[in-house]
Design a protein around this motif. Structure first.
Motif: not given
Length: 407
Positions: A256-263
Motif C-alpha cells: 500500500e501507499t500513504i500520502a500525507l499533506t501538511l498545509d
C-alpha cells in the motif's frame, strides 16, 4: 493500577482544556500540576480546586512532579520539544505516561521511547485523538468487514490555517513559531497517519518501509505578517524555513501507499482529508462520501456531487463502530467532538485493567518518526529514506481480535 493519581504537565490552551473538560470531568484525581510559567501552573491548580478536589501541588520543573510520591501517572501536554524527554523520565521513574502528539526531532527519540518501555514495562500511550474520531472509527469498522475490498492507498492531511497562532506565538507563548522559523518537515503527521495506520495494520502484520517528502516554498506566513503584523520588526524580516505545503509519500510492506499533506500556513478550511481506497470502494472525508463497486454507485459516476456528497451518514446505522454506538447512547462528552473524552477514558481504563494501550509505544515511535525522516528527505530534495522497524521484527504478528475491540 487501581488508584490513579495524575500529575499533569503543560497547561497552555490545550493542556488547560484537557485538564478541565476531560480529566477532571471524568472524576480522575489530580495530585499535582506543572508548567514552566507560574501563572499557568497556578491556573491549573485552581481548575483542580474548582472541580472539588484538594488543591494540588504546583510545580515549575517537570522533574519535581515526577519525583512527587503522590503521583503515579503523568500526562504530558507541553511543547513538542519536551514530549520525549518528559516521557522517558516518567517511564524510568516507574510512572505511567500519556503524551500529546507531535513529531520526533531525531530518530534517536523514537528508539529511546521503545527502549525505555521494553526495559521498564511502564504503561505508555500516545494521545492521538483522531484515532477515536467517529468517522475514522466507522470507516475502520467497514474496512475490517471487507466493504472496501483490499486496501490499496490511503491519504490524509493536517489542513489547518494556523497563521495567526504561529505569527502571534511570542505573545501567546506558543511553540509553533520557533519551529516554523528553524525547521522544514512534516511537523504534525499523526492526526492523519494514526487512523490510516489502524486501517493498514501498521505494526500488526504490516509496516512502513520508505518515505519521501517534498516541501513548497514558504510564502504564506510572510504575506500574513505583512498584512496583519507589520509593526513586528523582527518577524517582518524573518525568514521562515517551513514550507507552506509538505507532501509525504510512504510505501508499506504489503504494497500500500500513504500520502500525507501538511498545509497550515495558507488560507483554507479545516480538514484532515482522511481517504481510504480499496478494490471494492472508497471513503473520502472532504466530501464525507462513500463510493462502492456496485451498479447503483457506478450509475452516479459523473454526477457524484448530487448523489454521493455527504452520503456516509447513510451507512451509520449498519456500520457505526460499536464504541461510538455505545458512546452516543450514553451521551457524547468532552472536546473535539468527543474524541478527547474517548481517548482518555480508554487510557484510564487500560491502566486500571492492566491492558495493552490501543496506541502504544511502537505506534508512537513509528508515527512520530515521520517528522524526522521527512526533514531528512526534504533537505535532500525529496530523496527516499528507509523507515526503521521499531518493533524489532514483531510487526509480522497479526493483531489480536481482543485488542482490535479496544479501538
Amino acid at each position: 493500577m487501581k488508584d490513579i493519581k495524575v500529575g499533569f504537565i503543560g497547561l497552555g490552551g490545550r493542556g488547560q482544556g484537557l485538564l478541565e473538560q476531560v480529566v477532571l470531568a471524568q472524576g480522575e484525581q489530580v495530585a499535582a500540576v506543572c508548567d514552566v510559567y507560574k501563572d499557568r501552573a497556578q491556573k491549573g491548580a485552581e481548575l483542580v480546586e474548582k472541580a472539588g478536589q484538594n488543591r494540588p501541588a504546583a510545580y515549575l520543573d517537570y522533574g519535581d512532579i515526577i519525583k512527587d510520591e503522590n503521583v503515579n501517572t503523568i500526562i504530558v501536554a507541553t511543547a513538542w520539544e519536551s514530549h520525549v524527554e518528559i516521557a522517558l523520565a516518567a517511564m524510568y521513574a516507574g510512572k505511567a505516561v500519556a503524551i500529546e502528539v507531535g513529531g520526533a526531532y531525531e530518530l534517536r527519540d523514537c528508539y529511546d521511547l521503545v527502549e525505555a518501555y521494553e526495559k521498564t514495562g511502564t504503561p505508555f500511550m500516545l494521545l492521538e485523538n483522531c484515532c477515536f474520531g467517529r468517522r475514522e472509527m466507522m470507516v475502520l469498522n467497514m474496512v475490517r468487514q471487507g466493504l472496501f475490498g483490499e486496501i490499496v492507498h490511503c491519504a490524509g492531511g493536517y489542513h489547518h490555517d494556523l497563521r495567526s497562532e504561529i505569527a502571534f506565538g511570542k505573545e501567546n507563548r506558543h511553540y509553533r513559531l520557533r519551529n516554523y522559523i528553524s525547521r522544514n518537515c512534516e511537523n504534525y503527521p499523526t492526526h492523519e497517519l494514526g487512523p490510516i495506520a489502524k486501517v493498514l495494520d501498521i505494526n500488526h502484520g504490516n509496516r512502513m518501509l520508505t518515505l519521501s517528502s517534498t516541501a513548497s516554498k514558504a510564502a504564506g506566513l510572510r504575506d500574513y505578517i505583512k498584512a496583519n503584523k507589520s509593526d513586528d520588526e523582527r518577524l517582518m524580516h524573518e525568514t521562515f524555513a517551513q514550507g507552506d505545503v509538505v507532501t509525504t509519500v510512504i510505501k508499506c510492506a504489503r504494497g500500500e501507499t500513504i500520502a500525507l499533506t501538511l498545509d497550515t500556513t495558507l488560507p483554507r478550511y479545516y480538514s484532515r482529508g482522511f481517504t481510504v481506497r480499496g478494490t471494492r470502494g472508497m471513503y473520502e472525508e472532504a466530501t464525507d462520501s462513500i463510493f462502492l463497486d456496485r451498479k447503483e454507485d457506478i450509475a452516479h459516476d459523473f454526477n457524484w456531487r448530487e448523489n454521493c456528497v455527504g452520503n456516509a451518514k447513510d451507512y451509520e446505522g449498519e456500520y457505526e463502530h460499536p464504541v461510538w454506538k455505545k458512546y452516543m447512547e450514553e451521551g457524547i462528552k468532552g472536546g473535539h467532538d468527543g474524541m478527547d473524552w474517548l481517548e482518555f477514558e480508554t487510557f484510564f481504563r487500560c491502566l486500571r485493567e492492566d491492558a495493552p494501550m490501543p496506541v502504544d509505544v511502537y505506534d508512537a515511535a513509528s508515527w512520530m518518526a515521520v517528522t524526522a525522516l521527512s526533514e531528512m528527505s526534504v533537505a535532500k530534495g525529496g530523496a527516499v529514506v528507509d523507515f526503521p522497524d521499531f518493533t524489532g521484527g514483531k510487526w509480522h504478528m497479526t493483531v489480536d481480535e481482543n485488542e482490535r475491540e479496544r479501538l
